[in-house]
Write a protein that holds these residues in place. Structure first.
Motif, PDB file in Angstrom:
ATOM      1  N   LEU A 518      -5.070  82.836  82.150  1.00 17.49           N
ATOM      2  CA  LEU A 518      -4.931  81.389  82.294  1.00 17.49           C
ATOM      3  C   LEU A 518      -4.926  80.947  83.753  1.00 17.49           C
ATOM      4  CD1 LEU A 518      -2.291  80.710  79.488  1.00 17.49           C
ATOM      5  CD2 LEU A 518      -4.686  79.982  79.508  1.00 17.49           C
ATOM      6  N   ALA A 519      -4.660  81.869  84.672  1.00 14.69           N
ATOM      7  CA  ALA A 519      -4.735  81.523  86.090  1.00 14.69           C
ATOM      8  C   ALA A 519      -6.148  81.127  86.496  1.00 14.69           C
ATOM      9  CB  ALA A 519      -4.262  82.704  86.938  1.00 14.69           C
ATOM     10  N   PHE A 520      -7.158  81.553  85.721  1.00  9.73           N
ATOM     11  CA  PHE A 520      -8.552  81.239  86.012  1.00  9.73           C
ATOM     12  C   PHE A 520      -9.063  80.065  85.179  1.00  9.73           C
ATOM     13  CE2 PHE A 520      -8.078  85.715  87.085  1.00  9.73           C
ATOM     14  CZ  PHE A 520      -8.615  85.745  88.357  1.00  9.73           C
ATOM     15  N   ALA A 521      -8.200  79.419  84.420  1.00  9.08           N
ATOM     16  CA  ALA A 521      -8.625  78.342  83.526  1.00  9.08           C
ATOM     17  C   ALA A 521      -8.009  77.020  83.968  1.00  9.08           C
ATOM     18  CB  ALA A 521      -8.213  78.659  82.084  1.00  9.08           C
ATOM     19  N   GLY A 522      -8.702  75.931  83.676  1.00 11.39           N
ATOM     20  CA  GLY A 522      -8.149  74.610  83.939  1.00 11.39           C
ATOM     21  C   GLY A 522      -8.398  74.135  85.353  1.00 11.39           C
ATOM     22  N   ARG A 523      -7.890  72.954  85.625  1.00  9.39           N
ATOM     23  CA  ARG A 523      -8.107  72.329  86.926  1.00  9.39           C
ATOM     24  C   ARG A 523      -7.269  73.006  87.999  1.00  9.39           C
ATOM     25  NH1 ARG A 523      -6.609  66.381  86.284  1.00  9.39           N
ATOM     26  NH2 ARG A 523      -4.778  67.340  85.366  1.00  9.39           N
ATOM     27  N   GLY A 524      -7.823  73.089  89.207  1.00  4.59           N
ATOM     28  CA  GLY A 524      -7.081  73.655  90.306  1.00  4.59           C
ATOM     29  C   GLY A 524      -6.745  75.117  90.116  1.00  4.59           C
ATOM     30  N   ASN A 525      -7.625  75.851  89.437  1.00  2.00           N
ATOM     31  CA  ASN A 525      -7.321  77.247  89.132  1.00  2.00           C
ATOM     32  C   ASN A 525      -7.545  78.147  90.347  1.00  2.00           C
ATOM     33  OD1 ASN A 525     -10.107  78.265  89.142  1.00  2.00           O
ATOM     34  ND2 ASN A 525     -10.357  76.999  87.311  1.00  2.00           N
ATOM     35  N   LEU A 526      -7.362  79.445  90.141  1.00  5.92           N
ATOM     36  CA  LEU A 526      -7.397  80.412  91.233  1.00  5.92           C
ATOM     37  C   LEU A 526      -8.748  80.442  91.931  1.00  5.92           C
ATOM     38  CD1 LEU A 526      -6.134  82.663  92.872  1.00  5.92           C
ATOM     39  CD2 LEU A 526      -6.632  84.249  91.001  1.00  5.92           C
ATOM     40  N   LEU A 527      -9.828  80.394  91.167  1.00  7.64           N
ATOM     41  CA  LEU A 527     -11.144  80.447  91.782  1.00  7.64           C
ATOM     42  C   LEU A 527     -11.453  79.172  92.550  1.00  7.64           C
ATOM     43  CD1 LEU A 527     -13.192  82.279  89.042  1.00  7.64           C
ATOM     44  CD2 LEU A 527     -12.408  83.161  91.213  1.00  7.64           C
ATOM     45  N   THR A 528     -10.979  78.031  92.033  1.00  6.53           N
ATOM     46  CA  THR A 528     -11.126  76.781  92.779  1.00  6.53           C
ATOM     47  C   THR A 528     -10.399  76.876  94.110  1.00  6.53           C
ATOM     48  OG1 THR A 528     -11.266  75.520  90.722  1.00  6.53           O
ATOM     49  CG2 THR A 528     -10.691  74.307  92.714  1.00  6.53           C
ATOM     50  N   TRP A 529      -9.205  77.453  94.071  1.00  2.31           N
ATOM     51  CA  TRP A 529      -8.408  77.603  95.287  1.00  2.31           C
ATOM     52  C   TRP A 529      -9.116  78.499  96.297  1.00  2.31           C
ATOM     53  CZ3 TRP A 529      -5.815  81.796  97.581  1.00  2.31           C
ATOM     54  CH2 TRP A 529      -4.841  81.455  98.531  1.00  2.31           C
ATOM     55  N   LEU A 530      -9.715  79.591  95.828  1.00  2.73           N
ATOM     56  CA  LEU A 530     -10.455  80.479  96.713  1.00  2.73           C
ATOM     57  C   LEU A 530     -11.681  79.785  97.296  1.00  2.73           C
ATOM     58  CD1 LEU A 530     -10.314  83.785  94.614  1.00  2.73           C
ATOM     59  CD2 LEU A 530      -9.081  83.308  96.742  1.00  2.73           C
ATOM     60  N   ALA A 531     -12.386  79.006  96.456  1.00  3.01           N
ATOM     61  CA  ALA A 531     -13.586  78.314  96.922  1.00  3.01           C
ATOM     62  C   ALA A 531     -13.248  77.272  97.983  1.00  3.01           C
ATOM     63  CB  ALA A 531     -14.292  77.661  95.742  1.00  3.01           C
ATOM     64  N   GLU A 532     -12.101  76.589  97.806  1.00  2.00           N
ATOM     65  CA  GLU A 532     -11.700  75.570  98.774  1.00  2.00           C
ATOM     66  C   GLU A 532     -11.472  76.168 100.155  1.00  2.00           C
ATOM     67  OE1 GLU A 532      -8.254  73.962  96.972  1.00  2.00           O
ATOM     68  OE2 GLU A 532      -9.343  72.524  95.723  1.00  2.00           O
ATOM     69  N   ARG A 533     -11.140  77.449 100.202  1.00  2.00           N
ATOM     70  CA  ARG A 533     -10.854  78.107 101.476  1.00  2.00           C
ATOM     71  C   ARG A 533     -12.021  78.955 101.969  1.00  2.00           C
ATOM     72  NH1 ARG A 533      -7.035  76.359  98.962  1.00  2.00           N
ATOM     73  NH2 ARG A 533      -5.009  75.819  99.872  1.00  2.00           N
ATOM     74  N   GLY A 534     -13.177  78.771 101.339  1.00  3.31           N
ATOM     75  CA  GLY A 534     -14.361  79.479 101.788  1.00  3.31           C
ATOM     76  C   GLY A 534     -14.368  80.951 101.453  1.00  3.31           C
ATOM     77  N   LEU A 535     -13.459  81.389 100.563  1.00  7.21           N
ATOM     78  CA  LEU A 535     -13.395  82.796 100.197  1.00  7.21           C
ATOM     79  C   LEU A 535     -14.278  83.120  99.002  1.00  7.21           C
ATOM     80  CD1 LEU A 535      -9.528  83.266 100.553  1.00  7.21           C
ATOM     81  CD2 LEU A 535     -11.314  83.849 102.210  1.00  7.21           C
ATOM     82  N   LEU A 536     -14.905  82.102  98.437  1.00  8.45           N
ATOM     83  CA  LEU A 536     -15.740  82.296  97.256  1.00  8.45           C
ATOM     84  C   LEU A 536     -16.840  81.259  97.271  1.00  8.45           C
ATOM     85  CD1 LEU A 536     -16.153  83.632  94.427  1.00  8.45           C
ATOM     86  CD2 LEU A 536     -14.692  81.831  93.525  1.00  8.45           C
ATOM     87  N   ARG A 537     -18.084  81.685  97.058  1.00  9.71           N
ATOM     88  CA  ARG A 537     -19.204  80.751  97.007  1.00  9.71           C
ATOM     89  C   ARG A 537     -19.228  80.058  95.662  1.00  9.71           C
ATOM     90  NH1 ARG A 537     -24.136  80.690  94.922  1.00  9.71           N
ATOM     91  NH2 ARG A 537     -24.002  82.877  94.246  1.00  9.71           N
ATOM     92  N   ARG A 538     -19.233  78.738  95.671  1.00  5.09           N
ATOM     93  CA  ARG A 538     -19.256  77.962  94.442  1.00  5.09           C
ATOM     94  C   ARG A 538     -20.645  77.473  94.139  1.00  5.09           C
ATOM     95  NH1 ARG A 538     -14.453  73.583  93.498  1.00  5.09           N
ATOM     96  NH2 ARG A 538     -15.348  73.187  91.493  1.00  5.09           N
ATOM     97  N   ALA A 539     -21.002  77.509  92.878  1.00  6.56           N
ATOM     98  CA  ALA A 539     -22.310  76.981  92.476  1.00  6.56           C
ATOM     99  C   ALA A 539     -22.291  75.472  92.569  1.00  6.56           C
ATOM    100  CB  ALA A 539     -22.623  77.412  91.036  1.00  6.56           C
TER     101      ALA A 539
END
Length: 547
Positions: A518-539
């Motif tokens: 569930l940490a990867f689901a919903g708004r403001g999840n873990l991957l969103t947090w990583l993408a906001e910090r440039g640690l993950l490329r978002r489509a």
């Protein structure tokens, strides 16, 4: 490899939203993920709907089928069931229809319902189905919350394939029923943001029943209610859950009163806590009153039996009697009388008050043992850290039926009622058993991986706490909060109240894995947090998460 997986996660899209990046901002509950195969029409037969469901989730259906085959191998390799000492007590309680003073008797209620079939294979078969249902339930919730099939399947794998989970499912023990009830509660509360009132009542009944299955479940109703309150599920649902949860608990206590003259779920709390504090308690630091001095142990703490065995052991390492043995004799049933329960509880409370840092130290040490890479026996010589020694492993030979069973008419009758003339003693059948010997050396959830699940779930909760907006039903801490709190309670409570065993940790695995998913689901999840910090490329996506 990790970076490529994260890149894949960040690149998936669904209905204009970044998959795993979040649901649409105004969606309170995620819709099921769209698949290539259309679902069966509402008017289709149950068989057609089942075929459609399997087609839509074909990859996970293959995973589930493999998990089912493993359980068939276990049943073929060690028919009809694996047994340990408590197994015989559970069967006796079911036949005599009486509450047990040491261990709660919610599980014998299930055995009582199955008694007319006189089949331990039926018992273990049902428990195997419960294990499959737990894994499928975790997958279903995470799919509903927007995860791709493989993202939803990963948190279900430990339940479906861990060899220690398979062993518990094949054992006459309360563990599988307990964690199946707990997982069912979490599934219902995570399926909806704000569940229907009927679902809230079912949650309460299941939570209350879980409290009668395992002693550690007595605190779960409070954990569930706190989680519902923080998620802002609404007072009607919270009150309905509380009221429904008290029904099985109150009913059990009335039943206990009818047998023993007082209201209780069990008579072992004080004695188990006494065994916990035995790992550090020193009367020179406690200054106990005269009536408690008989429980003092002059043996140095480092030379005493491990906390899990202290209340069962008759002798210290040097051969002297333990205080409990000197006080009550070798018949362990007398260690749980109301008088001894009162003395041991008072002694344990005084030890904790006088030596709080020592208590915190042993609890922390046992809790951290949960997360070790290997399952090591570091506290005693019989392997209790893995459950109760070889009884909790697939071995080339199985032990004989204990003499105290065959010599006691009531216990012998109960074992024969369920297991036939050989008292249910399992056989070791080739080649299935040989496969399991190899399997158990490799396929189990390493404690380090469990720690990773714990940390991921904690990050999901932290991100839920920091959100500026609150959606009714998800509230403070988000959807991951309740399963994470439940899992952590099931990890920490045994070391706090009795001692450590890997067997106890298994009850926490479904909840912790669900929280991590569930940490990867919903708004403001873990991957969103990583993408906001440039640690993950978002489509690229037209939908953006917002807080």
């Amino acid at each position: 490899m990790t970076s490529s997986i994260l890149t894949k996660l960040g690149g998936l899209e669904w209905h204009g939203c970044t998959m795993f990046g979040g649901m649409a901002i105004n969606d309170r509950v995620a819709e099921p993920v769209a698949d290539d195969t259309d679902p069966a029409s509402p008017g289709a037969s149950a068989a057609a709907q089942l075929r459609g469901l399997i087609r839509r989730h074909r990859p996970f259906a293959a995973v589930l089928a493999l998990a089912a085959v493993l359980r068939v191998v276990v049943m073929l390799g060690y028919p009809p069931a694996m047994l340990f000492n408590d197994s015989y007590f559970y069967m006796t309680d079911a036949v005599t229809r009486s509450p047990d003073i040491i261990r709660s008797s919610g599980y014998p209620l299930l055995l009582y319902l199955l008694l007319p079939f006189r089949s331990l294979s039926l018992v273990t078969g049902i428990q195997a189905l419960l294990g499959l249902a737990v894994g499928a339930g975790i997958y279903a919730v995470l799919r509903r919350r927007g995860l791709p099939w493989w993202g939803a399947a990963i948190p279900a794998l430990p339940v479906l394939f861990d060899v220690f989970e398979l062993q518990l499912e094949h054992m006459v023990a309360s563990d599988v029923l307990f964690y199946a009830l707990v997982t069912a509660v979490l599934i219902l509360l995570c399926w909806w943001d704000r569940p229907p009132l009927l679902a809230a009542m079912i949650v309460g009944v299941a939570t209350g029943y879980a409290a009668t299955v395992r002693n550690v479940g007595e605190m779960l109703l409070a954990v569930v209610l706190i989680g519902m309150l923080l998620r802002r599920m609404g007072w009607r649902r919270i009150v309905a859950t509380a009221a429904a949860g008290l029904v099985p608990i109150a009913g059990y206590m009335v039943w206990s009163h009818a047998h023993y003259g007082h209201y209780a779920l069990n008579e072992a709390t004080g004695t188990f806590l006494y065994s916990r504090v035995s790992s550090f308690a020193e009367c020179s630091k406690m200054n106990p009153p005269p009536d408690l001095r008989m429980l003092c142990d002059s043996t140095p703490p480092s030379q005493r039996p491990g906390s899990q065995e202290y209340l069962w052991a008759n002798n210290e390492a040097d051969g002297t009697l333990t205080p409990l043995t000197a006080l009550t004799g070798t018949n362990k049933i007398y260690r749980f009388t109301p008088r001894i329960e009162s003395l041991t509880m008072r002694f344990a409370e005084r030890a904790i008050e006088a030596q709080p840092l020592d208590y915190a130290r042993v609890v922390a040490k046992d809790t951290l043992t949960t997360f070790g890479w290997t399952r090591e026996n570091v506290t005693n010589s019989i392997g209790n850290l893995e459950g109760s020694g070889s009884n909790f492993r697939f071995e080339p030979t199985v032990g004989k039926v204990p003499g105290w069973i065959t010599s006691d008419p009531v216990s012998a009758r109960a074992a024969r009622d369920f297991g036939g003339m050989d008292y249910g003693r399992p056989s070791v059948m080739m080649p299935w058993a040989r496969f399991l010997w190899a399997y158990q050396k490799v396929v189990y959830l390493r404690g380090t991986f469990l720690l990773l699940f714990v940390l991921v779930g904690a990050i999901g909760v932290a991100l839920g706490v920091r959100r500026k907006t609150r959606v009714a039903g998800t509230g403070w801490g988000g959807l991951a909060l309740l399963p994470w709190l439940t899992g952590m309670a099931l990890i920490v409570l045994p070391p706090m109240t009795a001692g450590f065993s890997y067997r106890y940790v298994l009850a926490a695995v479904p909840a912790i894995c669900l929280a991590a998913g569930l940490a990867f689901a919903g708004r403001g999840n873990l991957l969103t947090w990583l993408a906001e910090r440039g640690l993950l490329r978002r489509a690229p996506s037209g939908a953006q998460d917002a807080d």
